[in-house]
Design a protein around this motif. Sequence first.
Motif, PDB file in Angstrom:
ATOM      1  N   HIS A   1       0.840  -1.196   0.000  1.00 50.35           N
ATOM      2  CA  HIS A   1       0.000   0.000   0.000  1.00 50.35           C
ATOM      3  C   HIS A   1       0.883   1.258   0.000  1.00 50.35           C
ATOM      4  CE1 HIS A   1      -3.660   2.320   0.897  1.00 50.35           C
ATOM      5  NE2 HIS A   1      -2.979   2.921   1.866  1.00 50.35           N
ATOM      6  N   LEU A   2       1.868   1.289   0.868  1.00 54.87           N
ATOM      7  CA  LEU A   2       2.759   2.447   0.958  1.00 54.87           C
ATOM      8  C   LEU A   2       3.663   2.561  -0.271  1.00 54.87           C
ATOM      9  CD1 LEU A   2       3.743   2.241   4.735  1.00 54.87           C
ATOM     10  CD2 LEU A   2       2.151   3.855   3.655  1.00 54.87           C
ATOM     11  N   MET A   3       4.198   1.438  -0.749  1.00 60.13           N
ATOM     12  CA  MET A   3       5.065   1.476  -1.925  1.00 60.13           C
ATOM     13  C   MET A   3       4.300   1.974  -3.146  1.00 60.13           C
ATOM     14  SD  MET A   3       7.449  -1.437  -3.763  1.00 60.13           S
ATOM     15  CE  MET A   3       6.100  -2.579  -3.999  1.00 60.13           C
ATOM     16  N   PHE A   4       3.082   1.470  -3.344  1.00 61.36           N
ATOM     17  CA  PHE A   4       2.283   1.907  -4.494  1.00 61.36           C
ATOM     18  C   PHE A   4       1.986   3.402  -4.404  1.00 61.36           C
ATOM     19  CE2 PHE A   4       0.190  -2.573  -4.972  1.00 61.36           C
ATOM     20  CZ  PHE A   4       1.360  -3.081  -5.501  1.00 61.36           C
ATOM     21  N   ASP A   5       1.710   3.889  -3.215  1.00 63.73           N
ATOM     22  CA  ASP A   5       1.430   5.316  -3.056  1.00 63.73           C
ATOM     23  C   ASP A   5       2.667   6.152  -3.361  1.00 63.73           C
ATOM     24  OD1 ASP A   5      -0.532   7.289  -2.469  1.00 63.73           O
ATOM     25  OD2 ASP A   5       0.338   7.577  -0.477  1.00 63.73           O
ATOM     26  N   GLU A   6       3.829   5.731  -2.865  1.00 67.97           N
ATOM     27  CA  GLU A   6       5.073   6.449  -3.144  1.00 67.97           C
ATOM     28  C   GLU A   6       5.370   6.450  -4.641  1.00 67.97           C
ATOM     29  OE1 GLU A   6       7.973   4.365  -0.815  1.00 67.97           O
ATOM     30  OE2 GLU A   6       7.264   5.224   1.075  1.00 67.97           O
ATOM     31  N   GLN A   7       5.187   5.297  -5.278  1.00 66.76           N
ATOM     32  CA  GLN A   7       5.471   5.210  -6.702  1.00 66.76           C
ATOM     33  C   GLN A   7       4.494   6.052  -7.518  1.00 66.76           C
ATOM     34  OE1 GLN A   7       6.020   1.172  -8.060  1.00 66.76           O
ATOM     35  NE2 GLN A   7       7.926   0.952  -6.921  1.00 66.76           N
ATOM     36  N   ALA A   8       3.238   6.040  -7.138  1.00 67.26           N
ATOM     37  CA  ALA A   8       2.248   6.856  -7.850  1.00 67.26           C
ATOM     38  C   ALA A   8       2.610   8.336  -7.754  1.00 67.26           C
ATOM     39  CB  ALA A   8       0.850   6.608  -7.292  1.00 67.26           C
ATOM     40  N   ALA A   9       3.013   8.780  -6.576  1.00 75.96           N
ATOM     41  CA  ALA A   9       3.394  10.184  -6.396  1.00 75.96           C
ATOM     42  C   ALA A   9       4.599  10.537  -7.270  1.00 75.96           C
ATOM     43  CB  ALA A   9       3.694  10.462  -4.928  1.00 75.96           C
ATOM     44  N   GLN A  10       5.556   9.615  -7.361  1.00 74.68           N
ATOM     45  CA  GLN A  10       6.727   9.867  -8.192  1.00 74.68           C
ATOM     46  C   GLN A  10       6.343   9.966  -9.671  1.00 74.68           C
ATOM     47  OE1 GLN A  10       9.761   6.747  -8.905  1.00 74.68           O
ATOM     48  NE2 GLN A  10      11.201   8.203  -7.967  1.00 74.68           N
ATOM     49  N   ILE A  11       5.486   9.061 -10.114  1.00 75.37           N
ATOM     50  CA  ILE A  11       5.033   9.065 -11.509  1.00 75.37           C
ATOM     51  C   ILE A  11       4.290  10.366 -11.814  1.00 75.37           C
ATOM     52  CG2 ILE A  11       3.510   7.955 -13.194  1.00 75.37           C
ATOM     53  CD1 ILE A  11       4.134   5.288 -11.562  1.00 75.37           C
ATOM     54  N   LEU A  12       3.361  10.731 -10.945  1.00 72.60           N
ATOM     55  CA  LEU A  12       2.612  11.976 -11.149  1.00 72.60           C
ATOM     56  C   LEU A  12       3.554  13.174 -11.168  1.00 72.60           C
ATOM     57  CD1 LEU A  12      -0.182  13.242 -11.542  1.00 72.60           C
ATOM     58  CD2 LEU A  12      -0.325  13.456  -9.041  1.00 72.60           C
ATOM     59  N   GLY A  13       4.590  13.111 -10.359  1.00 75.86           N
ATOM     60  CA  GLY A  13       5.550  14.206 -10.288  1.00 75.86           C
ATOM     61  C   GLY A  13       6.283  14.465 -11.592  1.00 75.86           C
ATOM     62  N   THR A  14       6.403  13.466 -12.440  1.00 68.90           N
ATOM     63  CA  THR A  14       7.091  13.668 -13.719  1.00 68.90           C
ATOM     64  C   THR A  14       6.168  14.224 -14.800  1.00 68.90           C
ATOM     65  OG1 THR A  14       6.698  11.426 -14.521  1.00 68.90           O
ATOM     66  CG2 THR A  14       8.742  11.809 -13.285  1.00 68.90           C
ATOM     67  N   THR A  15       4.869  14.085 -14.623  1.00 70.92           N
ATOM     68  CA  THR A  15       3.952  14.445 -15.704  1.00 70.92           C
ATOM     69  C   THR A  15       4.033  15.922 -16.076  1.00 70.92           C
ATOM     70  OG1 THR A  15       2.085  14.731 -14.184  1.00 70.92           O
ATOM     71  CG2 THR A  15       2.351  12.550 -15.221  1.00 70.92           C
ATOM     72  N   ASP A  16       4.143  16.783 -15.098  1.00 75.68           N
ATOM     73  CA  ASP A  16       4.207  18.210 -15.398  1.00 75.68           C
ATOM     74  C   ASP A  16       5.487  18.547 -16.152  1.00 75.68           C
ATOM     75  OD1 ASP A  16       2.908  20.805 -15.154  1.00 75.68           O
ATOM     76  OD2 ASP A  16       4.607  21.346 -13.876  1.00 75.68           O
ATOM     77  N   ALA A  17       6.593  17.944 -15.736  1.00 76.16           N
ATOM     78  CA  ALA A  17       7.869  18.190 -16.416  1.00 76.16           C
ATOM     79  C   ALA A  17       7.829  17.698 -17.862  1.00 76.16           C
ATOM     80  CB  ALA A  17       9.011  17.515 -15.654  1.00 76.16           C
ATOM     81  N   ILE A  18       7.186  16.553 -18.092  1.00 80.60           N
ATOM     82  CA  ILE A  18       7.073  16.029 -19.454  1.00 80.60           C
ATOM     83  C   ILE A  18       6.247  16.982 -20.317  1.00 80.60           C
ATOM     84  CG2 ILE A  18       6.165  14.149 -20.888  1.00 80.60           C
ATOM     85  CD1 ILE A  18       6.718  12.262 -18.460  1.00 80.60           C
ATOM     86  N   ALA A  19       5.083  17.381 -19.799  1.00 83.50           N
ATOM     87  CA  ALA A  19       4.202  18.279 -20.566  1.00 83.50           C
ATOM     88  C   ALA A  19       4.873  19.633 -20.816  1.00 83.50           C
ATOM     89  CB  ALA A  19       2.878  18.460 -19.837  1.00 83.50           C
ATOM     90  N   GLU A  20       5.558  20.149 -19.819  1.00 82.91           N
ATOM     91  CA  GLU A  20       6.224  21.435 -20.001  1.00 82.91           C
ATOM     92  C   GLU A  20       7.363  21.331 -21.006  1.00 82.91           C
ATOM     93  OE1 GLU A  20       7.215  23.079 -16.175  1.00 82.91           O
ATOM     94  OE2 GLU A  20       5.113  23.552 -15.757  1.00 82.91           O
ATOM     95  N   ARG A  21       8.007  20.180 -21.070  1.00 83.93           N
ATOM     96  CA  ARG A  21       9.070  19.994 -22.067  1.00 83.93           C
ATOM     97  C   ARG A  21       8.480  20.043 -23.478  1.00 83.93           C
ATOM     98  NH1 ARG A  21      13.234  22.066 -22.682  1.00 83.93           N
ATOM     99  NH2 ARG A  21      14.006  21.321 -24.652  1.00 83.93           N
ATOM    100  N   VAL A  22       7.293  19.463 -23.656  1.00 82.14           N
ATOM    101  CA  VAL A  22       6.614  19.531 -24.948  1.00 82.14           C
ATOM    102  C   VAL A  22       6.389  20.992 -25.331  1.00 82.14           C
ATOM    103  CG1 VAL A  22       4.496  18.982 -26.226  1.00 82.14           C
ATOM    104  CG2 VAL A  22       5.486  17.280 -24.683  1.00 82.14           C
ATOM    105  N   ARG A  23       5.889  21.769 -24.385  1.00 80.09           N
ATOM    106  CA  ARG A  23       5.597  23.180 -24.662  1.00 80.09           C
ATOM    107  C   ARG A  23       6.869  23.973 -24.938  1.00 80.09           C
ATOM    108  NH1 ARG A  23       2.975  25.583 -26.519  1.00 80.09           N
ATOM    109  NH2 ARG A  23       2.377  27.264 -25.142  1.00 80.09           N
ATOM    110  N   LYS A  24       7.954  23.672 -24.230  1.00 82.99           N
ATOM    111  CA  LYS A  24       9.216  24.388 -24.446  1.00 82.99           C
ATOM    112  C   LYS A  24       9.779  24.142 -25.829  1.00 82.99           C
ATOM    113  CE  LYS A  24      10.521  24.303 -19.575  1.00 82.99           C
ATOM    114  NZ  LYS A  24      11.415  23.643 -18.599  1.00 82.99           N
ATOM    115  N   THR A  25       9.397  23.035 -26.449  1.00 86.27           N
ATOM    116  CA  THR A  25       9.870  22.747 -27.809  1.00 86.27           C
ATOM    117  C   THR A  25       8.962  23.380 -28.856  1.00 86.27           C
ATOM    118  OG1 THR A  25       8.679  20.637 -27.998  1.00 86.27           O
ATOM    119  CG2 THR A  25      10.934  20.565 -27.096  1.00 86.27           C
ATOM    120  N   GLY A  26       7.967  24.140 -28.419  1.00 84.71           N
ATOM    121  CA  GLY A  26       7.092  24.828 -29.355  1.00 84.71           C
ATOM    122  C   GLY A  26       5.915  24.004 -29.821  1.00 84.71           C
ATOM    123  N   ASN A  27       5.578  22.967 -29.097  1.00 87.11           N
ATOM    124  CA  ASN A  27       4.481  22.079 -29.480  1.00 87.11           C
ATOM    125  C   ASN A  27       3.378  22.090 -28.432  1.00 87.11           C
ATOM    126  OD1 ASN A  27       5.491  20.546 -32.013  1.00 87.11           O
ATOM    127  ND2 ASN A  27       7.253  20.612 -30.644  1.00 87.11           N
TER     128      ASN A  27
END
Length: 163
Positions: A54-80
């Motif tokens: 339960h705790l491991m899945f929660d930690e991993q989910a938080a880490q995964i969610l934490g990358t989503t904004d950086a991924i999306a912002e990288r798309v925008r920084k490339t002009g897309n």
Amino acid sequence: MTAADLKTPTDLKSNETKSVAQALNAALADSYALYLKTKNFHWHVSGPHFRDYHLMFDEQAAQILGTTDAIAERVRKTGNTTLRSIGDIARHQTVKDNDADFVNASDMLKELRDDNLALVESFRAVKEAATQAGDNATEGIVDDWTDQAEERAWFLFEAARGA
């Protein structure tokens, strides 16, 4: 306002950044699908190792969610532009949903391990596209995301050995 109004200035060639953006958007869709699956398993795990998983899945989910904004912002920084909705995510994801009423903990661990390894492959595609486009910023940051996904897969693999 039109899509042209969203055009972010960049010195990267637009035809090259489109392939980077496509790879990033695919990784973003898979990240969201994996996030939701990990949270689903967090909410529904049961059995003798409940607390640990339960705790491991929660930690991993938080880490995964934490990358989503950086991924999306990288798309925008490339002009897309990036994903806009759950439907858009569904059209791009390769990580399969799991809507089963019950999944035993051992199967959860193995499925999430495999999905994290699939995400690693998605990140490798981002790296390749970024290298070809001369996008060194994306090329560098994707290494951290890859390392995080590999670590999650490793933890899930080790936990599954005793399950």
